[in-house]
Design a protein around this motif. Sequence first.
Motif, mmCIF file in Angstrom:
data_model
loop_
_atom_site.group_PDB
_atom_site.id
_atom_site.type_symbol
_atom_site.label_atom_id
_atom_site.label_comp_id
_atom_site.label_asym_id
_atom_site.label_seq_id
_atom_site.Cartn_x
_atom_site.Cartn_y
_atom_site.Cartn_z
ATOM 1 N N LEU A 18 93.311 117.830 12.639
ATOM 2 C CA LEU A 18 93.274 117.893 14.104
ATOM 3 C C LEU A 18 93.940 116.676 14.737
ATOM 4 O O LEU A 18 94.244 116.672 15.924
ATOM 5 N N THR A 63 92.818 125.057 22.515
ATOM 6 C CA THR A 63 93.042 123.664 22.884
ATOM 7 C C THR A 63 91.819 123.157 23.638
ATOM 8 O O THR A 63 91.409 123.758 24.638
ATOM 9 N N PHE A 64 91.239 122.093 23.093
ATOM 10 C CA PHE A 64 90.029 121.530 23.698
ATOM 11 C C PHE A 64 90.315 120.150 24.281
ATOM 12 O O PHE A 64 91.266 119.471 23.880
ATOM 13 N N THR A 75 93.051 115.308 24.063
ATOM 14 C CA THR A 75 93.361 116.726 23.893
ATOM 15 C C THR A 75 93.417 117.023 22.402
ATOM 16 O O THR A 75 94.077 116.297 21.651
ATOM 17 N N VAL A 76 92.697 118.061 21.983
ATOM 18 C CA VAL A 76 92.680 118.414 20.564
ATOM 19 C C VAL A 76 93.098 119.868 20.404
ATOM 20 O O VAL A 76 92.434 120.765 20.928
ATOM 21 N N PHE A 78 93.441 123.142 18.205
ATOM 22 C CA PHE A 78 92.454 123.561 17.222
ATOM 23 C C PHE A 78 92.802 124.936 16.661
ATOM 24 O O PHE A 78 92.377 125.962 17.195
ATOM 25 N N LYS A 80 92.484 128.155 14.376
ATOM 26 C CA LYS A 80 91.288 128.771 13.808
ATOM 27 C C LYS A 80 91.644 130.078 13.104
ATOM 28 O O LYS A 80 92.270 130.953 13.680
ATOM 29 N N MET A 194 85.479 118.094 8.100
ATOM 30 C CA MET A 194 84.274 118.693 8.688
ATOM 31 C C MET A 194 84.166 120.187 8.379
ATOM 32 O O MET A 194 85.171 120.873 8.267
ATOM 33 N N PRO A 211 90.130 114.020 14.649
ATOM 34 C CA PRO A 211 91.160 113.145 15.203
ATOM 35 C C PRO A 211 90.815 111.694 14.897
ATOM 36 O O PRO A 211 89.644 111.323 14.934
ATOM 37 N N ARG B 204 85.300 120.562 26.123
ATOM 38 C CA ARG B 204 85.487 121.780 26.927
ATOM 39 C C ARG B 204 86.813 122.418 26.550
ATOM 40 O O ARG B 204 87.704 121.745 26.011
ATOM 41 N N GLU B 207 92.711 124.982 27.055
ATOM 42 C CA GLU B 207 93.564 126.164 27.140
ATOM 43 C C GLU B 207 93.114 127.206 26.140
ATOM 44 O O GLU B 207 92.906 126.904 24.970
#
Lengths: 249, 293
Positions: A18, A63-64, A75-76, A78, A80, A194, A211, B204, B207
């Motif tokens: 990540l 995107t989290f 900004t991470v 992600f 899946k 994780m 990250p 949160r 996007e």
Amino acid sequence: MTTLPASTAKKLGLVIDLDICVGCHACVISCKEWNTSNYGAPLSDMDAYGENPVGTFLNRVHTFEVKSAGCNAQTVHFPKSCLHCEDAPCVTVCPTGASYKRVEDGIVLVNESDCIGCGLCAWACPYGAREMDAAEGVMKKCTLCVDRIYNENIPEIDREPSCVRTCPAKARHFGDFADPDSNVSVMTRERGGMELMPELATKPVNRYLPPRPKADISGDIDILAPLLAPVPENKGGFMGWLDKALEAI
Amino acid sequence: MHPAPSVILFTTLSGLGFGMLFFLGLGVPEISGWTAFGYFFIGYALAVGGLLSSTFHLGNPQRAMKAFKQWRSSWLSREGVLAVLALGTLGIYAAALIFLDMKLPVIGIIGSVLTVATVYCTAMIYGQMKTIPRWNQMLTPVLYLVYMFAGGALLTRQVPLAALLLALATLVQMLHWVIGDKAFVNAGSNIGTATGLGNLGQVRLLESPHSGTNYLLKEFAYEIGRKHAAKLRIISVLCIGLLPVMILSFSTGGYLTIVSALVLHMVGLFASRWLFFAQAEHVVGLYYDKHRA
């Protein structure tokens, strides 16, 4: 077939970094391309060119944003896909035995000719890794590109999942978690890989590398700031005279 | 969860049908000949009709027979096997009763036990789902069984027993809501555990992975009905038990009161079963930031 194997010889899976993922969605596209044209039913799209396109994908990138007091928001990206869990709840709920976990390498697969499309496996999966194909009425999921990784008809360098092969940032890695010296095991150990939703005890094989802590840059505007110092306006010498003369014309 | 009409019809109708067959297998009420035929016909129509409607939501219903194979691990498979056994056993009992005027109490009792086991399996299809905390509670099988017995008692015209069971069903339903409302938070999954990023701060969704909808959102992130949930709960409580019990308290077992109590009960049952699905939150919604505490 629906009961899970007590153990598997290999535990093939992915490590997703990540810290490195840039959220380009190339893995999403290459996954769709490979898997719609190879193993099993194609990954259909409904209303592909209309107002509300909906399609089957085996891999998606969320995107989290992570915020904590006193730090800059992070900004991470992600990605899946199926985590090929050791205690895969999707396998045991299957009434027909279409869903199974392979003893030899731990890959969770769907035998589409036995799938009745009841959707129960998707209910049982916490990760949203399974999507019912609207055209075929069968459950689709990541196969870890089982038709690439053992495929002797393609160059050796391509014998890894399509998403891993295509990732331009090298944020995705493929390997055997049962081997403590494999690339994925070492990375997981060194970076604290994780499990997702460990509280549900699915024992996912895939791991996510968190990250890395970001440098504290509060105070500094930018490390490049000195290089951006304004260029003096009044140039002397011939060039200065030329500059003024040209401006006056 | 998406409240698919086929699944709501299946669980409610087959529950009522198996409830009715449960009492008929025990020899209650005392019937024979064409009266028995009528009772068994209604029981079978509800149970089989419900089971058939459940195949409507399958992607490939032509392969439904394969679902009997995995009874060792799958509650859905167990339900299918037990339903066939229950209907078969009670079929023998009913045929002997109707056509030979012969009572086979042992076979009847075995059939009745099998109907209970079938409905228990139906309930466990939902109750086993750790991904849907509202369903993953002890009361889910209790709820399905108490509805089965209450509906069965009503359909076999056992007035005092039906009133008692309807009141009990209302109570269990309310408890199921109370426990269910806290279940998601108590289960401990949140956007932090889902992404593994919880220890870094507040997470949160910035996007969504796709601009349109998809199978996951349609199936698991149903939000339309939640704003009417409170009203529907009141309608359910009134119709499942309160009003039918009031009607039954004036009843002497006549068809008019039984049918009106039954119709009301079914309205309540449909409403509560619709809520059972529509209010159930799946943990996959966390990846779409759909669960806001």
